[in-house]
Design an enzyme around this catalytic site. Sequence first.
Site, mmCIF file in Angstrom:
data_model
loop_
_atom_site.group_PDB
_atom_site.id
_atom_site.type_symbol
_atom_site.label_atom_id
_atom_site.label_comp_id
_atom_site.label_asym_id
_atom_site.label_seq_id
_atom_site.Cartn_x
_atom_site.Cartn_y
_atom_site.Cartn_z
ATOM 1 N N CYS A 125 -14.630 3.993 -27.879
ATOM 2 C CA CYS A 125 -15.943 4.778 -28.107
ATOM 3 C C CYS A 125 -16.829 4.681 -26.616
ATOM 4 O O CYS A 125 -17.730 4.185 -26.361
ATOM 5 C CB CYS A 125 -16.938 4.062 -28.999
ATOM 6 S SG CYS A 125 -16.301 3.778 -30.620
ATOM 7 N N GLU A 126 -16.089 5.616 -25.712
ATOM 8 C CA GLU A 126 -16.484 5.795 -24.537
ATOM 9 C C GLU A 126 -16.185 7.094 -24.012
ATOM 10 O O GLU A 126 -14.814 7.307 -23.965
ATOM 11 C CB GLU A 126 -15.946 4.671 -23.442
ATOM 12 C CG GLU A 126 -16.182 3.350 -23.655
ATOM 13 C CD GLU A 126 -17.384 2.722 -22.873
ATOM 14 O OE1 GLU A 126 -17.968 3.341 -21.954
ATOM 15 O OE2 GLU A 126 -17.611 1.702 -23.028
ATOM 16 N N TYR A 145 -10.198 4.801 -11.862
ATOM 17 C CA TYR A 145 -10.063 5.440 -10.453
ATOM 18 C C TYR A 145 -9.884 6.931 -10.676
ATOM 19 O O TYR A 145 -9.441 7.505 -9.627
ATOM 20 C CB TYR A 145 -8.659 5.025 -9.689
ATOM 21 C CG TYR A 145 -8.520 3.402 -9.604
ATOM 22 C CD1 TYR A 145 -9.637 2.671 -8.770
ATOM 23 C CD2 TYR A 145 -7.715 2.865 -10.385
ATOM 24 C CE1 TYR A 145 -9.087 1.030 -8.784
ATOM 25 C CE2 TYR A 145 -7.409 1.503 -10.300
ATOM 26 C CZ TYR A 145 -8.236 0.855 -9.519
ATOM 27 O OH TYR A 145 -8.036 -0.473 -9.250
ATOM 28 N N ARG A 166 -6.440 2.816 -15.441
ATOM 29 C CA ARG A 166 -6.553 3.122 -14.285
ATOM 30 C C ARG A 166 -7.154 4.825 -14.336
ATOM 31 O O ARG A 166 -7.983 5.324 -13.372
ATOM 32 C CB ARG A 166 -5.223 3.467 -13.857
ATOM 33 C CG ARG A 166 -4.437 2.203 -13.550
ATOM 34 C CD ARG A 166 -3.260 2.171 -12.536
ATOM 35 N NE ARG A 166 -3.405 2.679 -11.551
ATOM 36 C CZ ARG A 166 -2.944 3.837 -11.093
ATOM 37 N NH1 ARG A 166 -2.321 4.734 -11.987
ATOM 38 N NH2 ARG A 166 -2.995 4.315 -9.899
ATOM 39 N N GLU A 207 3.877 -6.760 1.588
ATOM 40 C CA GLU A 207 3.241 -7.275 0.244
ATOM 41 C C GLU A 207 3.086 -5.927 -0.499
ATOM 42 O O GLU A 207 2.048 -5.581 -1.042
ATOM 43 C CB GLU A 207 1.813 -7.839 0.416
ATOM 44 C CG GLU A 207 1.922 -8.832 1.511
ATOM 45 C CD GLU A 207 0.339 -9.328 1.710
ATOM 46 O OE1 GLU A 207 -0.460 -8.478 1.526
ATOM 47 O OE2 GLU A 207 -0.040 -10.215 2.148
ATOM 48 N N PRO A 208 4.458 -5.204 -1.019
ATOM 49 C CA PRO A 208 4.331 -4.056 -1.738
ATOM 50 C C PRO A 208 3.857 -4.416 -3.151
ATOM 51 O O PRO A 208 4.585 -5.613 -3.745
ATOM 52 C CB PRO A 208 5.505 -3.258 -1.394
ATOM 53 C CG PRO A 208 6.453 -4.629 -1.074
ATOM 54 C CD PRO A 208 5.579 -5.634 -0.670
ATOM 55 N N GLY A 209 3.327 -3.826 -3.950
ATOM 56 C CA GLY A 209 2.904 -4.162 -5.384
ATOM 57 C C GLY A 209 3.544 -2.829 -6.060
ATOM 58 O O GLY A 209 4.321 -2.870 -6.651
ATOM 59 N N GLY A 265 0.839 -1.360 -0.047
ATOM 60 C CA GLY A 265 0.037 0.015 -0.178
ATOM 61 C C GLY A 265 0.828 1.176 0.120
ATOM 62 O O GLY A 265 0.331 2.186 -0.204
HETATM 63 C C1 LIG Z 1 -3.501 -4.914 -3.664
HETATM 64 C C2 LIG Z 1 -2.942 -5.735 -2.439
HETATM 65 C C3 LIG Z 1 -1.333 -5.499 -2.148
HETATM 66 C C4 LIG Z 1 -0.644 -4.708 -2.802
HETATM 67 O O1 LIG Z 1 -1.072 -3.185 -2.806
HETATM 68 P P1 LIG Z 1 0.031 -1.818 -3.246
HETATM 69 O O2 LIG Z 1 -0.859 -0.613 -3.218
HETATM 70 O O3 LIG Z 1 0.022 -2.273 -4.905
HETATM 71 O O4 LIG Z 1 1.229 -2.172 -2.587
HETATM 72 C C5 LIG Z 1 -0.804 -5.990 -1.035
HETATM 73 N N1 LIG Z 1 -1.789 -6.816 -0.480
HETATM 74 C C6 LIG Z 1 -2.889 -7.397 -0.749
HETATM 75 C C7 LIG Z 1 -3.709 -8.296 0.421
HETATM 76 C C8 LIG Z 1 -3.487 -6.663 -1.749
HETATM 77 O O5 LIG Z 1 -4.867 -7.037 -2.007
#
Ligand SMILES: *Cc1c(COP(=O)(O)O)cnc(C)c1O
Length: 421
Positions: A346-347, A318, A314, A275-277, A239
């Site tokens: 077409c949106e 969002y 995105r 859990e960084p994405g 997050g």
């Molecule tokens: C989406 C998600 C993440 C990653 O979030 P980021 O904002 O991309 O870092 C980590 N853990 C869980 C459970 C998620 O659903």
Amino acid sequence: MDHFLYRDGVLFAEDVPVSEIAASVGTPFYVYSAATFLRHFQLFDEALNWGPHLVCFAMKSNSNQAILKLLGDAGAGMDVVSGGEYQRARAAGVSGDRIVFSGIGKTEAEMRMAIEGGIRQFNVESEPEMRVLSSVAASMGVEVPITVRINPDVDAKTHEKISTGKKGDKFGIPISRAHEVYGLAASLPGLKVIGIDVHIGSQLTDLEPFRLAYQKVAELTEALRAEGHEIMRLDLGGGLGIPYVQSNIAPPSPVDYGKMVQETVGHLGCEIEIEPGRLISGNAGLMVSKVIYVKSGEDRNFLILDGAMNDLIRPAMYGAHHDIIPVVEPAPGTEKEPYDIVGPVCESGDTFAKGRDMVPMKPDDLVAFRSAGAYGAVMSSEYNSRPLIPEVLVHGDQFAVIRPRPTFDEMINRDTIPEWL
Ligand SMILES: *Cc1c(COP(=O)(O)O)cnc(C)c1O
């Protein structure tokens, strides 16, 4: 920091001119920088070096096999949210003991698949799921490690569609019910409670919501231990937000984040998982697109690109901001003018930016969307029968297509016509 910089008047991805990739693969396309991915992963890894930890990449943000292999080989674990992601992680060579399974709707089939293939832990999100996991594991004669995802009821102060840790969000178990639910977990066969999980939202630009949530996790750890539960691992979710240069958004760094984690939960002696994405993948990718037309509207000019909402959803989904920059560096002092930057779908929602100040653009000019490495390609579709766009990975002065653009035939032949038609 990333590796997309102007050099000699043109935008480079590491040591490759973006225009060269465009000439080779055609537009639109995604391009990722291997060095940026690795740097972002290593920043987190080092920030948690004060204790035992595992950085699990949230692969829903970018699940290309080449990216998973790159990060997996560097020592990353994976956070998966579906059977398909589990299979992708395994196919990229990530062992089960480095895969955590998150998500609120895990099916029995997905549970069985992960148990058979090996899993580090399940992050359980509800009592019904806990009962099903218990019966699946017991029927297979095994005990599976679990954490319970707690909803700490903190306001992540982010976009409502990406807030996940407040009362009323669909994720996790209210912290007020944790004792009851951990009690249930301890009483069910096939489950071994090992820790607590929390994930409060995405694109957080302030450490305070994290701090509040992690303080609650620390208190809960002590309370659950006092009741006899073995809490030895804390999964603190992802997050952390990413910087956007043009809108002056500068979130805290992974280093600050790691310090805050140590301050809030470091005294507990737990193994830490995060859990960084987005922070690993977001600024490691661009979407490159070409101007098809410049259209003068009644009160504004439109830049019509060959990239669209199906390629990068995105902004439509969002209202997300992407910095959009010309691939050829404008001469210093070039006056900017406002454009609405749109795709051909077409949106009306196929709008990337409204009234965005850009240097004057003309047909065939290339533009790059920054921060497109996360939730970009993975959310793309073939709406309007626009083939999925290619993904390219750059490493130093080399680049490779890591997912080719399907041909029209390949796209069409995925459908089948029943005999009786
Ligand atoms: C989406 C998600 C993440 C990653 O979030 P980021 O904002 O991309 O870092 C980590 N853990 C869980 C459970 C998620 O659903």
